[in-house]
Structures are given as structure tokens and as C-alpha cells.
Design a protein around this motif. Structure first.
Motif, PDB file in Angstrom:
ATOM      1  N   LYS A  49       0.855  -1.186   0.000  1.00  0.00           N
ATOM      2  CA  LYS A  49       0.000   0.000   0.000  1.00  0.00           C
ATOM      3  C   LYS A  49       0.897   1.244   0.000  1.00  0.00           C
ATOM      4  N   PRO A  50       0.445   2.347  -0.598  1.00  0.00           N
ATOM      5  CA  PRO A  50       1.262   3.570  -0.636  1.00  0.00           C
ATOM      6  C   PRO A  50       1.582   4.080   0.770  1.00  0.00           C
ATOM      7  N   VAL A  51       2.856   4.206   1.098  1.00  0.00           N
ATOM      8  CA  VAL A  51       3.241   4.631   2.446  1.00  0.00           C
ATOM      9  C   VAL A  51       2.875   6.089   2.720  1.00  0.00           C
ATOM     10  N   GLU A  52       2.636   6.859   1.656  1.00  0.00           N
ATOM     11  CA  GLU A  52       2.241   8.260   1.872  1.00  0.00           C
ATOM     12  C   GLU A  52       0.852   8.358   2.516  1.00  0.00           C
ATOM     13  N   LEU A  53       0.129   7.254   2.549  1.00  0.00           N
ATOM     14  CA  LEU A  53      -1.184   7.247   3.197  1.00  0.00           C
ATOM     15  C   LEU A  53      -1.075   7.117   4.716  1.00  0.00           C
ATOM     16  N   VAL A  54       0.112   6.741   5.212  1.00  0.00           N
ATOM     17  CA  VAL A  54       0.278   6.496   6.642  1.00  0.00           C
ATOM     18  C   VAL A  54       0.287   7.792   7.443  1.00  0.00           C
ATOM     19  N   GLU A  55       0.959   8.825   6.912  1.00  0.00           N
ATOM     20  CA  GLU A  55       1.058  10.082   7.662  1.00  0.00           C
ATOM     21  C   GLU A  55      -0.307  10.711   7.942  1.00  0.00           C
ATOM     22  N   PRO A  56      -1.172  10.901   6.928  1.00  0.00           N
ATOM     23  CA  PRO A  56      -2.497  11.445   7.245  1.00  0.00           C
ATOM     24  C   PRO A  56      -3.310  10.512   8.138  1.00  0.00           C
ATOM     25  N   LEU A  57      -3.096   9.199   7.981  1.00  0.00           N
ATOM     26  CA  LEU A  57      -3.790   8.240   8.846  1.00  0.00           C
ATOM     27  C   LEU A  57      -3.464   8.516  10.303  1.00  0.00           C
ATOM     28  N   PHE A  58      -2.185   8.747  10.606  1.00  0.00           N
ATOM     29  CA  PHE A  58      -1.798   8.962  12.001  1.00  0.00           C
ATOM     30  C   PHE A  58      -2.215  10.326  12.519  1.00  0.00           C
ATOM     31  N   ILE A  59      -2.339  11.294  11.647  1.00  0.00           N
ATOM     32  CA  ILE A  59      -2.871  12.586  12.091  1.00  0.00           C
ATOM     33  C   ILE A  59      -4.306  12.409  12.582  1.00  0.00           C
ATOM     34  N   TYR A  60      -5.097  11.671  11.802  1.00  0.00           N
ATOM     35  CA  TYR A  60      -6.482  11.377  12.208  1.00  0.00           C
ATOM     36  C   TYR A  60      -6.501  10.578  13.510  1.00  0.00           C
ATOM     37  N   ILE A  61      -5.602   9.587  13.627  1.00  0.00           N
ATOM     38  CA  ILE A  61      -5.586   8.718  14.807  1.00  0.00           C
ATOM     39  C   ILE A  61      -5.206   9.492  16.066  1.00  0.00           C
ATOM     40  N   LEU A  66      -6.818  11.450  21.264  1.00  0.00           N
ATOM     41  CA  LEU A  66      -6.785  12.467  22.311  1.00  0.00           C
ATOM     42  C   LEU A  66      -8.166  13.043  22.605  1.00  0.00           C
ATOM     43  N   ILE A  67      -8.914  13.349  21.540  1.00  0.00           N
ATOM     44  CA  ILE A  67     -10.252  13.924  21.744  1.00  0.00           C
ATOM     45  C   ILE A  67     -11.187  12.880  22.357  1.00  0.00           C
ATOM     46  N   GLY A  68     -11.155  11.663  21.809  1.00  0.00           N
ATOM     47  CA  GLY A  68     -12.027  10.614  22.328  1.00  0.00           C
ATOM     48  C   GLY A  68     -11.696  10.244  23.762  1.00  0.00           C
ATOM     49  N   ALA A  69     -10.391  10.102  24.073  1.00  0.00           N
ATOM     50  CA  ALA A  69      -9.983   9.728  25.425  1.00  0.00           C
ATOM     51  C   ALA A  69     -10.372  10.805  26.435  1.00  0.00           C
ATOM     52  N   ARG A  70     -10.214  12.054  26.031  1.00  0.00           N
ATOM     53  CA  ARG A  70     -10.553  13.151  26.941  1.00  0.00           C
ATOM     54  C   ARG A  70     -12.058  13.231  27.173  1.00  0.00           C
ATOM     55  N   LEU A  71     -12.831  13.160  26.102  1.00  0.00           N
ATOM     56  CA  LEU A  71     -14.286  13.231  26.252  1.00  0.00           C
ATOM     57  C   LEU A  71     -14.822  12.016  26.997  1.00  0.00           C
ATOM     58  N   GLY A  72     -14.176  10.869  26.810  1.00  0.00           N
ATOM     59  CA  GLY A  72     -14.580   9.682  27.560  1.00  0.00           C
ATOM     60  C   GLY A  72     -14.393   9.884  29.047  1.00  0.00           C
ATOM     61  N   GLU A  73     -13.253  10.461  29.429  1.00  0.00           N
ATOM     62  CA  GLU A  73     -13.001  10.757  30.843  1.00  0.00           C
ATOM     63  C   GLU A  73     -14.036  11.744  31.378  1.00  0.00           C
ATOM     64  N   VAL A  74     -14.343  12.755  30.568  1.00  0.00           N
ATOM     65  CA  VAL A  74     -15.275  13.800  31.005  1.00  0.00           C
ATOM     66  C   VAL A  74     -16.681  13.241  31.209  1.00  0.00           C
ATOM     67  N   PHE A  75     -17.211  12.527  30.207  1.00  0.00           N
ATOM     68  CA  PHE A  75     -18.612  12.115  30.247  1.00  0.00           C
ATOM     69  C   PHE A  75     -18.850  10.753  30.907  1.00  0.00           C
TER      70      PHE A  75
END
Length: 277
Positions: A49-61, A66-75
Motif C-alpha cells: 500500500k502507498p506509504v504516503e497514506l500512513v502520515e495522514p492516517l496517524f494525524i487522524y488517529i 486524544l479527543i475521544g480519550a478526553r471526552l470519555g473521561e469527562v462524560f
């Protein structure tokens, strides 16, 4: 003696620069993402698979985690506090009037992180259209299992997410909490379970054809990880949340049950679909 008490009083801070302190927990988090990037990059090369797809994948991850873990702690666990301290949800400061103290993001939920990662991958796939969401999950969970291990070790350095008192000479005494009695090192129990999961997933990916059963590795990951979490909850100190209203199980156990069922369902579905081909 292997089963004797261990006194644990580490310095949570690795180093400081002015008012900013870098904690071991933060280092473990960064290491988890760095190793994860390396592993997924290798997998994409192996699967052609094209390795250039990994960088944007990790930005999303990273954002999803961080957002999911924080909101999970909050709610899930701490809404009673955060409803009166809304600014602290996404700011790494403890706010008391005009006093702002940098504390980092120490309240993070693994269940929230899981939801955040799943959501971020779905959004990623809307933009980057190659293979399937399940194909990505089947490979991503290998890195996530290792990351979970490192994060729990970070919790151990922070003397947080501790177990209940052992009422014996076995366990870890968290001196930084001002305690003199040993507790179950629940963080290390989970870390041990997650590193086993990492090794098993790596073997399944490298040595079997199950990686071609879309959804199987992802399902196995969900089932195994949250069974570990469910079991460890029996010796983990209550973190509050839903258990006072629902009873029987802890908040962590209630939140783990849906993921376990989804995992088993994905494994059954992937095997059934492939057997029909």
C-alpha cells in the motif's frame, strides 16, 4: 522475594523547562505513537500500500485518540467535576480563579479513546478511498495494542488508576499517594495483558491467513483487550461514573461489554463470510 511488597515512589517528571514539566506519562504516549507509526509503515510496505497514506492516517488517529480519550473521561467518569470546569476539558491547566497550573492531560479514558479512533478512521476513509475500513482496523490494532501497553506503564509512573488494597504483603505501595499499604498494580496487569495481545496479533498477521478475513483481527483485538479490562476491573479501585446508578459491575466493566460483543460478532461474521466464498 517475588511476592513481597514493593515500595514505589518514582519522580513523575522526566525533566522540566521553565514552568513546563515533561512527565513520564507524556513520554510513554509519544513513544506509543512513534512506534505505532513505524509498525504501520512497515505493514503498508508489506501489503504493498502507498506509504504516503500512513502520515495522514496517524494525524487522524492522534486527534481521534486524544479527543475521544478526553471526552470519555469527562462524560463517562468525571462529568460532576467538568460540568463546572468546562475550560479544563481541552486545556492542559488546572484553573483556580486567576491561578493556572500546567498539569497536562492526565484524565484519559481507554473506552473513549477506542470510540475516538474508530470515528477518526471512518472520517479518514471518507477522504482516502482505498481498500476498506476493516482492512485498516485489522492492521492498526497491532500498533494500538503495543501503545496501550506503554500508556498503562505511564499510568504506573503516575501512580494513577491503581488497584484496591491487597490486604496482604503482596503488591505495590504507592508512596507518592501518601500510602503505607500495598495495592494491586492494576496498571501493570493491564500492560501485561496488552503486550500478550500485541504478540498474538503480530503472529496472527505474519503467520496465518486470518489477516485476509476482514474484521477478524479487529474483532479479536476488541474481544481480548476488553476481556482483560473487564477482569482487571475486579481489582481496580473505583473510578466513579456509572456504577452507582447501574450497580453489579464497575463503570469500566459496563463500558467493556459492548466492545466484547462487537468483537465476537466481527470474528464470527468474518469467518462466516470467508467460508462462503
Amino acid at each position: 522475594m517475588m511476592f513481597s511488597k514493593i515500595d514505589w515512589s518514582p519522580n513523575e517528571i522526566l525533566f522540566s523547562v521553565g514552568p513546563i514539566s515533561i512527565h513520564w506519562y507524556s513520554v510513554m504516549f509519544i513513544t506509543a505513537f512513534s512506534l505505532g507509526y513505524y509498525i504501520i509503515n512497515k505493514i503498508y510496505i508489506n501489503d504493498k500500500k502507498p506509504v504516503e497514506l500512513v502520515e495522514p492516517l496517524f494525524i487522524y488517529i492522534v486527534l481521534g485518540t486524544l479527543i475521544g480519550a478526553r471526552l470519555g473521561e469527562v462524560f463517562f467518569y468525571n462529568w460532576e467535576y467538568f460540568q463546572n470546569n468546562l475550560l479544563e476539558i481541552f486545556l492542559p491547566f488546572k484553573i483556580n480563579g486567576l491561578d493556572w497550573k500546567f498539569v497536562g492531560f492526565r484524565g484519559l479514558s481507554s473506552h473513549g479513546a477506542t470510540i475516538g479512533i474508530i470515528t477518526s478512521i471512518v472520517l479518514y476513509k471518507i477522504k482516502y478511498k482505498y481498500d476498506s475500513v476493516l482492512w485498516i482496523f485489522d492492521r492498526l490494532v497491532i500498533a494500538v495494542a503495543l501503545g496501550g501497553t506503554l500508556v498503562r506503564i505511564g499510568n504506573f509512573f503516575n501512580s494513577e488508576i491503581v488497584g484496591v488494597f491487597t490486604k496482604s504483603n503482596y503488591g505495590v505501595t504507592f508512596l507518592n499517594r501518601g500510602e503505607i499499604l500495598p495495592r494491586h498494580p492494576a496498571q501493570l496487569y493491564e500492560a501485561f495483558g496488552y503486550i500478550i495481545l500485541f504478540v498474538v496479533l503480530l503472529l496472527l498477521y505474519n503467520k496465518t491467513k486470518l489477516k485476509d478475513y476482514k474484521g477478524f483481527l479487529f474483532g479479536f483485538f476488541l474481544m481480548f483487550l476488553f476481556v482483560v479490562r473487564f477482569i482487571v476491573e475486579y481489582v481496580k479501585e473505583s473510578q466513579g461514573g456509572l456504577e452507582d446508578q447501574l450497580g453489579i459491575f464497575s463503570t469500566g466493566q459496563w463500558l467493556s461489554i459492548p466492545f466484547i460483543l462487537i468483537g465476537v460478532g466481527l470474528m464470527i461474521k468474518s469467518r462466516f463470510i470467508n467460508e462462503k466464498k
